[in-house]
Design a protein around this motif. Structure first.
Motif, PDB file in Angstrom:
ATOM      1  N   LEU A  84       0.785  -1.131  -0.015  1.00 35.75           N
ATOM      2  CA  LEU A  84      -0.051  -0.048   0.028  1.00 35.75           C
ATOM      3  C   LEU A  84       0.930   1.174   0.114  1.00 35.75           C
ATOM      4  N   GLU A  85       1.975   0.966   0.704  1.00 34.98           N
ATOM      5  CA  GLU A  85       2.720   2.284   0.812  1.00 34.98           C
ATOM      6  C   GLU A  85       3.732   2.644  -0.404  1.00 34.98           C
ATOM      7  N   VAL A 101      -6.281  -9.185   6.701  1.00 35.63           N
ATOM      8  CA  VAL A 101      -4.878  -8.930   6.021  1.00 35.63           C
ATOM      9  C   VAL A 101      -4.668  -7.633   5.624  1.00 35.63           C
ATOM     10  N   ALA A 102      -5.933  -6.973   4.867  1.00 33.94           N
ATOM     11  CA  ALA A 102      -5.782  -5.680   4.336  1.00 33.94           C
ATOM     12  C   ALA A 102      -5.806  -4.731   5.338  1.00 33.94           C
ATOM     13  N   ASP A 103      -6.337  -4.798   6.667  1.00 34.64           N
ATOM     14  CA  ASP A 103      -6.245  -4.157   7.864  1.00 34.64           C
ATOM     15  C   ASP A 103      -5.008  -4.005   8.493  1.00 34.64           C
ATOM     16  N   GLY A 104      -4.402  -5.236   8.631  1.00 28.40           N
ATOM     17  CA  GLY A 104      -2.949  -5.481   8.779  1.00 28.40           C
ATOM     18  C   GLY A 104      -1.939  -4.618   8.125  1.00 28.40           C
ATOM     19  N   VAL A 105      -2.320  -4.938   6.641  1.00 27.87           N
ATOM     20  CA  VAL A 105      -1.005  -4.185   5.819  1.00 27.87           C
ATOM     21  C   VAL A 105      -1.573  -2.787   6.018  1.00 27.87           C
ATOM     22  N   ARG A 106      -2.735  -2.266   6.332  1.00 25.29           N
ATOM     23  CA  ARG A 106      -3.006  -0.772   6.087  1.00 25.29           C
ATOM     24  C   ARG A 106      -2.301  -0.228   7.501  1.00 25.29           C
ATOM     25  N   ALA A 107      -2.480  -0.885   8.439  1.00 24.86           N
ATOM     26  CA  ALA A 107      -1.604  -0.586   9.850  1.00 24.86           C
ATOM     27  C   ALA A 107      -0.383  -0.360   9.748  1.00 24.86           C
ATOM     28  N   LEU A 108       0.231  -1.230   8.950  1.00 23.38           N
ATOM     29  CA  LEU A 108       1.785  -1.369   8.781  1.00 23.38           C
ATOM     30  C   LEU A 108       2.110  -0.033   8.029  1.00 23.38           C
ATOM     31  N   SER A 109       1.296   0.622   7.095  1.00 21.30           N
ATOM     32  CA  SER A 109       1.472   1.524   6.252  1.00 21.30           C
ATOM     33  C   SER A 109       1.631   2.872   6.658  1.00 21.30           C
ATOM     34  N   LYS A 110       2.560   3.828   6.390  1.00 21.19           N
ATOM     35  CA  LYS A 110       2.567   5.251   6.870  1.00 21.19           C
ATOM     36  C   LYS A 110       1.253   5.968   6.247  1.00 21.19           C
ATOM     37  N   ASP A 111       0.783   6.824   6.897  1.00 16.23           N
ATOM     38  CA  ASP A 111      -0.167   7.530   6.487  1.00 16.23           C
ATOM     39  C   ASP A 111       0.273   8.702   6.037  1.00 16.23           C
ATOM     40  N   PRO A 112       0.400   9.160   4.325  1.00 16.94           N
ATOM     41  CA  PRO A 112       1.154  10.210   3.943  1.00 16.94           C
ATOM     42  C   PRO A 112       0.470  11.547   4.226  1.00 16.94           C
ATOM     43  N   PRO A 125       9.114  19.736   8.820  1.00 15.51           N
ATOM     44  CA  PRO A 125      10.352  18.967   8.338  1.00 15.51           C
ATOM     45  C   PRO A 125      10.347  17.445   8.296  1.00 15.51           C
ATOM     46  N   SER A 126      10.934  16.700   7.414  1.00 16.17           N
ATOM     47  CA  SER A 126      11.082  15.253   7.299  1.00 16.17           C
ATOM     48  C   SER A 126      11.049  14.516   8.838  1.00 16.17           C
ATOM     49  N   PRO A 127      12.235  14.984   9.639  1.00 12.24           N
ATOM     50  CA  PRO A 127      12.142  14.331  10.988  1.00 12.24           C
ATOM     51  C   PRO A 127      11.116  14.185  11.766  1.00 12.24           C
ATOM     52  N   GLU A 128      10.404  15.369  11.907  1.00 16.05           N
ATOM     53  CA  GLU A 128       9.092  15.605  12.557  1.00 16.05           C
ATOM     54  C   GLU A 128       7.875  14.832  11.778  1.00 16.05           C
ATOM     55  N   ARG A 129       7.883  14.808  10.522  1.00 21.44           N
ATOM     56  CA  ARG A 129       6.693  14.200   9.780  1.00 21.44           C
ATOM     57  C   ARG A 129       6.862  12.837  10.060  1.00 21.44           C
ATOM     58  N   LYS A 130       8.130  12.087   9.843  1.00 23.75           N
ATOM     59  CA  LYS A 130       8.264  10.545   9.998  1.00 23.75           C
ATOM     60  C   LYS A 130       7.951  10.348  11.221  1.00 23.75           C
ATOM     61  N   GLN A 131       8.291  11.035  12.485  1.00 22.90           N
ATOM     62  CA  GLN A 131       7.944  10.770  13.877  1.00 22.90           C
ATOM     63  C   GLN A 131       6.472  10.576  14.030  1.00 22.90           C
ATOM     64  N   GLN A 132       5.750  11.677  13.541  1.00 19.09           N
ATOM     65  CA  GLN A 132       4.202  11.470  13.704  1.00 19.09           C
ATOM     66  C   GLN A 132       3.666  10.446  12.954  1.00 19.09           C
ATOM     67  N   SER A 151       1.156   5.167  12.979  1.00 21.91           N
ATOM     68  CA  SER A 151       1.208   3.644  12.680  1.00 21.91           C
ATOM     69  C   SER A 151       1.359   2.839  13.630  1.00 21.91           C
ATOM     70  N   LEU A 152       2.153   2.956  14.647  1.00 19.05           N
ATOM     71  CA  LEU A 152       2.296   2.132  15.798  1.00 19.05           C
ATOM     72  C   LEU A 152       0.903   2.131  16.646  1.00 19.05           C
ATOM     73  N   ALA A 153       0.169   3.097  16.685  1.00 19.84           N
ATOM     74  CA  ALA A 153      -1.102   3.157  17.360  1.00 19.84           C
ATOM     75  C   ALA A 153      -1.973   2.072  16.636  1.00 19.84           C
ATOM     76  N   ARG A 154      -2.096   2.085  15.385  1.00 18.30           N
ATOM     77  CA  ARG A 154      -2.834   1.645  14.672  1.00 18.30           C
ATOM     78  C   ARG A 154      -2.499  -0.025  14.591  1.00 18.30           C
ATOM     79  N   ILE A 155      -1.086  -0.248  14.638  1.00 18.50           N
ATOM     80  CA  ILE A 155      -0.738  -1.407  14.738  1.00 18.50           C
ATOM     81  C   ILE A 155      -0.952  -2.269  15.998  1.00 18.50           C
ATOM     82  N   ARG A 156      -1.002  -1.396  17.246  1.00 18.96           N
ATOM     83  CA  ARG A 156      -1.372  -2.067  18.684  1.00 18.96           C
ATOM     84  C   ARG A 156      -2.872  -2.529  18.429  1.00 18.96           C
ATOM     85  N   ALA A 157      -3.661  -1.641  17.623  1.00 14.25           N
ATOM     86  CA  ALA A 157      -5.221  -2.039  17.471  1.00 14.25           C
ATOM     87  C   ALA A 157      -5.446  -3.420  16.820  1.00 14.25           C
TER      88      ALA A 157
END
Length: 189
Positions: free
Chosen positions: A73-74, A91-102, A109-116, A121-127
């Motif tokens: 997806l990413e 499976v689709a929900d798992g793959v979506r959780a593992l994908s960054k939301d652009p 700036p890139s570091p802050e965007r990637k951190q957010q 993504s980690l919150a969605r993975i934990r669900a």
């Protein structure tokens, strides 16, 4: 006894991911190499399968299929609906959780965007079921190869810190993969 997984499901997901990452218009490579990207998702699946050997209550099929499909997806033109049609909603929900939301952190700036994006993504993975947690752990294990020579010390340190944040966030996902990730973090950079 380990969590079972189907070789037929593995083959179907592997072919789907290989075709998505290596088709007529997209020939994705492992960054910084001439190797086809299928190497990456193959290694993530291998780590997941090794972790499944120690687990008895994880959906092995879900874990393996998500491992093979985790970047579709990413990184490709494949959409959520395509994954649902081919592999089903879990499976689709798992793959979506593992994908960054652009859309997360746009304009930062890139570091802050990637951190957010990672926090989201980690919150969605934990669900998701623990099978999906295993994929994220395995993905970071696989990504902790020696850093590219052109990376700055700061970038290397941030990447290692991000790996540690993943380890903390997914504590209890799979003790065997967590131990392996701890080793990779300690040896990184």
């Amino acid at each position: 006894m380990s969590s079972p997984w189907s070789q037929e499901h593995y083959i179907r997901a592997y072919r789907f991911a290989a075709e998505a990452h290596w088709n007529g218009t997209l020939r994705q490579h492992v960054p910084g190499t001439d190797l086809p990207y299928l190497l990456h998702f193959s290694l993530v699946a291998m780590e997941v399968i090794a972790g499944l050997a120690t687990e008895t209550d994880v959906d092995g099929d879900l874990a393996v299929q998500c491992a093979l499909l985790h970047d579709t997806l990413e990184d490709t033109a494949i959409g959520y609906g395509d994954v649902v049609a081919a592999f089903g909603v879990p499976v689709a929900d798992g793959v979506r959780a593992l994908s960054k939301d652009p859309a997360i952190g746009r304009g930062l700036p890139s570091p802050e965007r990637k951190q957010q994006q990672m926090a989201d993504s980690l919150a969605r993975i934990r669900a998701q079921p623990r099978a999906v947690w295993m994929v994220k752990l395995a993905d970071r294990i696989t990504n902790l190869q020696p850093p590219p020579a052109f990376w700055s010390r700061d970038k290397i340190d941030r990447y290692r810190d991000e790996a540690h944040a993943i380890l903390v966030a997914l504590d209890g996902g799979c003790p065997a993969l967590e131990a392996r990730l701890r080793q990779k973090i300690a040896a990184y950079g």
